[in-house]
Design a protein around this motif. Structure first.
Motif, PDB file in Angstrom:
ATOM      1  N   ALA A 134       0.706  -1.240  -0.063  1.00  0.00           N
ATOM      2  CA  ALA A 134       0.142  -0.157   0.028  1.00  0.00           C
ATOM      3  C   ALA A 134       1.023   1.274   0.006  1.00  0.00           C
ATOM      4  CB  ALA A 134      -0.866  -0.083   1.106  1.00  0.00           C
ATOM      5  N   TYR A 135       1.957   1.339   0.494  1.00  0.00           N
ATOM      6  CA  TYR A 135       2.789   2.347   0.994  1.00  0.00           C
ATOM      7  C   TYR A 135       3.534   2.667  -0.428  1.00  0.00           C
ATOM      8  CZ  TYR A 135       2.431   3.579   5.808  1.00  0.00           C
ATOM      9  OH  TYR A 135       2.053   4.182   7.187  1.00  0.00           O
ATOM     10  N   GLU A 136       3.943   1.557  -1.225  1.00  0.00           N
ATOM     11  CA  GLU A 136       4.477   1.691  -2.392  1.00  0.00           C
ATOM     12  C   GLU A 136       3.563   2.454  -3.536  1.00  0.00           C
ATOM     13  OE1 GLU A 136       7.573   1.090  -3.768  1.00  0.00           O
ATOM     14  OE2 GLU A 136       8.532   0.676  -2.114  1.00  0.00           O
ATOM     15  N   LYS A 137       2.496   1.897  -3.221  1.00  0.00           N
ATOM     16  CA  LYS A 137       1.528   2.577  -4.351  1.00  0.00           C
ATOM     17  C   LYS A 137       0.900   3.847  -4.194  1.00  0.00           C
ATOM     18  CE  LYS A 137      -0.755  -1.959  -5.701  1.00  0.00           C
ATOM     19  NZ  LYS A 137      -1.605  -2.965  -5.271  1.00  0.00           N
ATOM     20  N   ALA A 138       0.919   4.169  -2.663  1.00  0.00           N
ATOM     21  CA  ALA A 138       0.557   5.517  -2.179  1.00  0.00           C
ATOM     22  C   ALA A 138       1.500   6.533  -2.009  1.00  0.00           C
ATOM     23  CB  ALA A 138      -0.039   5.435  -0.956  1.00  0.00           C
ATOM     24  N   LYS A 139       2.759   6.283  -2.086  1.00  0.00           N
ATOM     25  CA  LYS A 139       3.762   7.180  -1.932  1.00  0.00           C
ATOM     26  C   LYS A 139       3.885   8.281  -3.084  1.00  0.00           C
ATOM     27  CE  LYS A 139       7.721   4.713  -3.940  1.00  0.00           C
ATOM     28  NZ  LYS A 139       8.802   4.121  -3.571  1.00  0.00           N
ATOM     29  N   LYS A 140       4.530   9.464  -2.711  1.00  0.00           N
ATOM     30  CA  LYS A 140       4.448  10.558  -3.655  1.00  0.00           C
ATOM     31  C   LYS A 140       5.329  10.274  -4.968  1.00  0.00           C
ATOM     32  CE  LYS A 140       6.078  15.265  -3.544  1.00  0.00           C
ATOM     33  NZ  LYS A 140       6.773  16.323  -2.857  1.00  0.00           N
ATOM     34  N   LYS A 141       4.918  10.400  -6.136  1.00  0.00           N
ATOM     35  CA  LYS A 141       5.665  10.218  -7.201  1.00  0.00           C
ATOM     36  C   LYS A 141       6.838  11.438  -7.519  1.00  0.00           C
ATOM     37  CE  LYS A 141       3.018   6.747  -7.820  1.00  0.00           C
ATOM     38  NZ  LYS A 141       2.615   5.945  -6.423  1.00  0.00           N
ATOM     39  N   GLU A 142       7.726  11.207  -8.242  1.00  0.00           N
ATOM     40  CA  GLU A 142       8.690  12.304  -8.739  1.00  0.00           C
ATOM     41  C   GLU A 142       7.966  13.519  -9.212  1.00  0.00           C
ATOM     42  OE1 GLU A 142      12.266  12.472  -8.949  1.00  0.00           O
ATOM     43  OE2 GLU A 142      12.198  10.569  -7.660  1.00  0.00           O
ATOM     44  N   ASN A 143       8.227  14.733  -8.832  1.00  0.00           N
ATOM     45  CA  ASN A 143       7.618  16.026  -9.302  1.00  0.00           C
ATOM     46  C   ASN A 143       6.377  16.101  -9.002  1.00  0.00           C
ATOM     47  OD1 ASN A 143      10.449  16.532 -10.389  1.00  0.00           O
ATOM     48  ND2 ASN A 143       9.736  15.169 -12.062  1.00  0.00           N
ATOM     49  N   GLU A 144       5.838  15.606  -8.027  1.00  0.00           N
ATOM     50  CA  GLU A 144       4.435  15.726  -7.840  1.00  0.00           C
ATOM     51  C   GLU A 144       4.276  16.606  -6.694  1.00  0.00           C
ATOM     52  OE1 GLU A 144       1.107  12.279  -7.776  1.00  0.00           O
ATOM     53  OE2 GLU A 144       2.597  12.020  -6.426  1.00  0.00           O
ATOM     54  N   GLY A 145       3.579  17.709  -6.581  1.00  0.00           N
ATOM     55  CA  GLY A 145       3.341  18.632  -5.640  1.00  0.00           C
ATOM     56  C   GLY A 145       1.994  18.710  -4.846  1.00  0.00           C
ATOM     57  N   TYR A 146       1.820  19.041  -3.781  1.00  0.00           N
ATOM     58  CA  TYR A 146       0.839  19.262  -2.774  1.00  0.00           C
ATOM     59  C   TYR A 146       0.566  20.386  -2.396  1.00  0.00           C
ATOM     60  CZ  TYR A 146       1.454  14.070  -3.253  1.00  0.00           C
ATOM     61  OH  TYR A 146       1.340  12.889  -3.512  1.00  0.00           O
TER      62      TYR A 146
END
Length: 146
Positions: A134-146
């Protein structure tokens, strides 16, 4: 599942303010914990259940940057996500926003899982493969902002 950002709403209580009438800096760390717990819940897990199995996830590092003060009666929105995860260490990211969307605080906390009896580190991947996935799928992707 792609990246997940949990939203936690908090109404600033009088007891959370200091002599200057603004939220005392220590409260933001408590709010980050609330956000982290909400994120874990939204991913389908329970930190309390992890602890019952003899595994803890202590904080290794906290970084907080204060941008704009919040005051009594304000509504804060804590956004929480998995900023990075390598199967061993997880870093959660946070932003605290005013109700109008103004940035008040940014932060990061880093954690590893340890055995309760001796605090020896364990791999989340090995102990809780479902959390790992779940953490692998949910983690922030490169260059993704919040």
């Amino acid at each position: 599942m792609s990246h997940v950002v949990a939203h936690t709403n908090i109404e600033v209580r009088y007891a959370e303010t200091d002599q200057m009438g603004v939220v005392h800096h220590s409260n933001y760390i408590v709010w980050m914990e609330l956000g982290r717990t909400q994120l874990i819940k939204e991913l389908g897990f329970s930190y309390a259940e992890m602890e019952k199995s003899g595994i803890l996830a202590p904080v290794l590092d906290v970084q907080v940057s204060y941008k704009k003060p919040l005051t009594y009666g304000d509504n804060a929105i804590i956004k929480t996500w998995i900023d990075s995860y390598d199967g061993f260490k997880v870093t959660y990211g946070y932003t605290v926003l005013s109700e109008s969307g103004e940035l008040a605080v940014t932060g990061l906390t880093s954690h590893v899982c340890v055995r309760k009896e001796d605090f020896r580190p364990v791999r989340l991947k090995k102990m809780f493969p479902d959390w790992h996935e779940a953490y692998e799928k949910a983690k922030k992707k490169e260059n993704e902002g919040y």
